[in-house]
Design a protein around this motif. Structure first.
Motif, PDB file in Angstrom:
ATOM      1  N   GLU A 177       5.296  45.479  17.559  1.00  0.00           N
ATOM      2  CA  GLU A 177       4.047  45.243  18.285  1.00  0.00           C
ATOM      3  C   GLU A 177       4.290  45.108  19.791  1.00  0.00           C
ATOM      4  O   GLU A 177       3.538  45.656  20.606  1.00  0.00           O
ATOM      5  CB  GLU A 177       3.358  43.984  17.758  1.00  0.00           C
ATOM      6  CG  GLU A 177       2.739  44.133  16.384  1.00  0.00           C
ATOM      7  CD  GLU A 177       1.461  44.960  16.383  1.00  0.00           C
ATOM      8  OE1 GLU A 177       0.945  45.258  17.483  1.00  0.00           O
ATOM      9  OE2 GLU A 177       0.986  45.305  15.295  1.00  0.00           O
ATOM     10  N   LEU A 178       5.345  44.402  20.158  1.00  0.00           N
ATOM     11  CA  LEU A 178       5.626  44.207  21.581  1.00  0.00           C
ATOM     12  C   LEU A 178       6.121  45.494  22.228  1.00  0.00           C
ATOM     13  O   LEU A 178       5.803  45.778  23.388  1.00  0.00           O
ATOM     14  CB  LEU A 178       6.650  43.089  21.758  1.00  0.00           C
ATOM     15  CG  LEU A 178       6.164  41.692  21.379  1.00  0.00           C
ATOM     16  CD1 LEU A 178       7.292  40.684  21.539  1.00  0.00           C
ATOM     17  CD2 LEU A 178       4.948  41.277  22.209  1.00  0.00           C
ATOM     18  N   SER A 179       6.899  46.260  21.493  1.00  0.00           N
ATOM     19  CA  SER A 179       7.374  47.540  22.022  1.00  0.00           C
ATOM     20  C   SER A 179       6.202  48.455  22.362  1.00  0.00           C
ATOM     21  O   SER A 179       6.234  49.183  23.362  1.00  0.00           O
ATOM     22  CB  SER A 179       8.295  48.207  20.999  1.00  0.00           C
ATOM     23  OG  SER A 179       8.782  49.436  21.491  1.00  0.00           O
ATOM     24  N   ALA A 180       5.165  48.418  21.549  1.00  0.00           N
ATOM     25  CA  ALA A 180       3.982  49.236  21.821  1.00  0.00           C
ATOM     26  C   ALA A 180       3.294  48.820  23.111  1.00  0.00           C
ATOM     27  O   ALA A 180       2.569  49.620  23.719  1.00  0.00           O
ATOM     28  CB  ALA A 180       3.006  49.130  20.653  1.00  0.00           C
ATOM     29  N   LEU A 181       3.541  47.588  23.548  1.00  0.00           N
ATOM     30  CA  LEU A 181       2.986  47.114  24.820  1.00  0.00           C
ATOM     31  C   LEU A 181       3.931  47.353  25.992  1.00  0.00           C
ATOM     32  O   LEU A 181       3.600  47.046  27.136  1.00  0.00           O
ATOM     33  CB  LEU A 181       2.689  45.614  24.735  1.00  0.00           C
ATOM     34  CG  LEU A 181       1.625  45.157  23.741  1.00  0.00           C
ATOM     35  CD1 LEU A 181       1.498  43.637  23.772  1.00  0.00           C
ATOM     36  CD2 LEU A 181       0.281  45.807  24.028  1.00  0.00           C
ATOM     37  N   ALA A 239       3.858  44.312  32.249  1.00  0.00           N
ATOM     38  CA  ALA A 239       3.823  45.240  31.115  1.00  0.00           C
ATOM     39  C   ALA A 239       2.603  44.988  30.235  1.00  0.00           C
ATOM     40  O   ALA A 239       1.975  45.925  29.737  1.00  0.00           O
ATOM     41  CB  ALA A 239       5.100  45.104  30.285  1.00  0.00           C
ATOM     42  N   ALA A 240       2.284  43.717  30.040  1.00  0.00           N
ATOM     43  CA  ALA A 240       1.155  43.368  29.180  1.00  0.00           C
ATOM     44  C   ALA A 240       0.613  42.012  29.591  1.00  0.00           C
ATOM     45  O   ALA A 240       1.372  41.114  29.958  1.00  0.00           O
ATOM     46  CB  ALA A 240       1.587  43.336  27.715  1.00  0.00           C
ATOM     47  N   SER A 241      -0.682  41.860  29.516  1.00  0.00           N
ATOM     48  CA  SER A 241      -1.299  40.582  29.869  1.00  0.00           C
ATOM     49  C   SER A 241      -1.023  39.559  28.776  1.00  0.00           C
ATOM     50  O   SER A 241      -0.735  39.916  27.627  1.00  0.00           O
ATOM     51  CB  SER A 241      -2.816  40.757  30.018  1.00  0.00           C
ATOM     52  OG  SER A 241      -3.398  41.002  28.742  1.00  0.00           O
TER      53      SER A 241
END
Length: 295
Positions: free
Chosen positions: A32-36, A83-85
């Motif tokens: 999931e984090l890699s997708a972000l 990278a992601a909020s």
């Protein structure tokens, strides 16, 4: 105020905590984090654990986490928010927890009356928690309670974990142990992280861990082999007893029968998570650890 059997709250926490912490090691979280755009265990951990506090800087994370090397934290925070909020990270974390618990516990358990009962009991206990001087608990307490019972149980376990952990940080600050000494002495109990994992996850070098062992030895808390002395064992137990005192409110709020039942159910679910490979086999000396879980 309800009188609980000695150690009842600590024992309950010991079986609830792994229901929270298994997602740190779950492949679903990394996916999931890699997708972000967040790659790697360290930046991922810092992001998912810190996101509830918002777009915080490295100093805030180091202060709240206590035993992570600040220079390592600063390599990834606040850059990870580019990278992601935090909101995206929280959503990804919940998706990962959902997938991981489905894999580790199975659909039948997730749909069971026992799991729904455990979620209700854990949420009721969390009603007794307090925000003051507890930054990680307070941040997570402002998040909505998920509707699915297994996610509600995970959320409640998170609240109770961070409540105890924040209190434990207060106790450690008054103990005379610095963050590295706290880690080393916790590992020496057999219930903390193995040295291999301290090196991988906390950012301290072998030289820094060795220096902390020497300081503890000079103070009579470790012997020449790195084993806790009688004084060291007594100190670690005092730390947990004081943490128990600061963490008593949620379990007193739930009451002795509720704590006993929640402990029974949490032990059953945690045993299944461990048996399904929810944690690395070499992570620590005992599973689940009966203590604060945070050094």
């Amino acid at each position: 105020m309800t009188t609980l059997p000695p150690g009842a709250g600590r024992r309950c926490h010991a079986f609830l905590n792994p229901l929270h912490s298994a997602h740190y090691f779950a492949p679903e979280t990394g996916k999931e984090l890699s997708a972000l755009g967040i790659e790697g265990w360290i930046p991922g951990y810092l992001a998912i654990r810190g996101a509830a506090m918002g777009r915080v800087n490295a100093g805030i994370v180091t202060a709240a986490f206590h035993n992570f090397k600040h220079e390592m934290v600063a390599e990834h925070i606040p850059a990870v928010w580019d990278a992601a909020s935090p909101e995206q990270v929280l959503d990804a974390r919940l998706r990962a927890v959902d997938a991981a618990l489905r894999r580790l516990l199975g659909e039948e358990v997730l749909a069971s009356a026992e799991l729904a009962e455990a979620a209700e009991l854990a949420l009721r206990a969390a009603e007794g928690c307090a925000r003051a001087v507890r930054p990680l608990y307070a941040a997570h307490a402002d998040l909505p309670v998920p509707r699915a019972p297994h996610l509600a149980l995970w959320h409640a376990a998170t609240l109770l974990r961070e409540h105890r952990g924040d209190g434990h940080m207060t106790v450690l600050a008054a103990s005379g142990l610095d963050p590295v000494e706290a880690l080393v002495s916790h590992t020496a109990t057999g219930q903390g992280m193995a040295v291999k994992w301290l090196l991988v996850t906390r950012g301290w070098s072998e030289e820094e861990l060795t220096a902390a062992r020497h300081r503890l030895t000079e103070r009579g808390l470790l012997d020449a082999q790195g084993v806790l002395t009688e004084a060291g064992t007594a100190l670690r137990e005092r730390l947990e007893e004081e943490t128990d005192r600061l963490d008593a409110a949620p379990y007193e709020h739930l009451g002795a029968p509720g704590v006993a039942r929640l402990t029974e159910l949490a032990k059953r679910f945690t045993t299944s998570v461990v048996a399904a490979g929810g944690f690395p086999a070499d992570l620590r000396g005992g599973t689940p650890p009966e203590g604060s879980g945070r050094g």
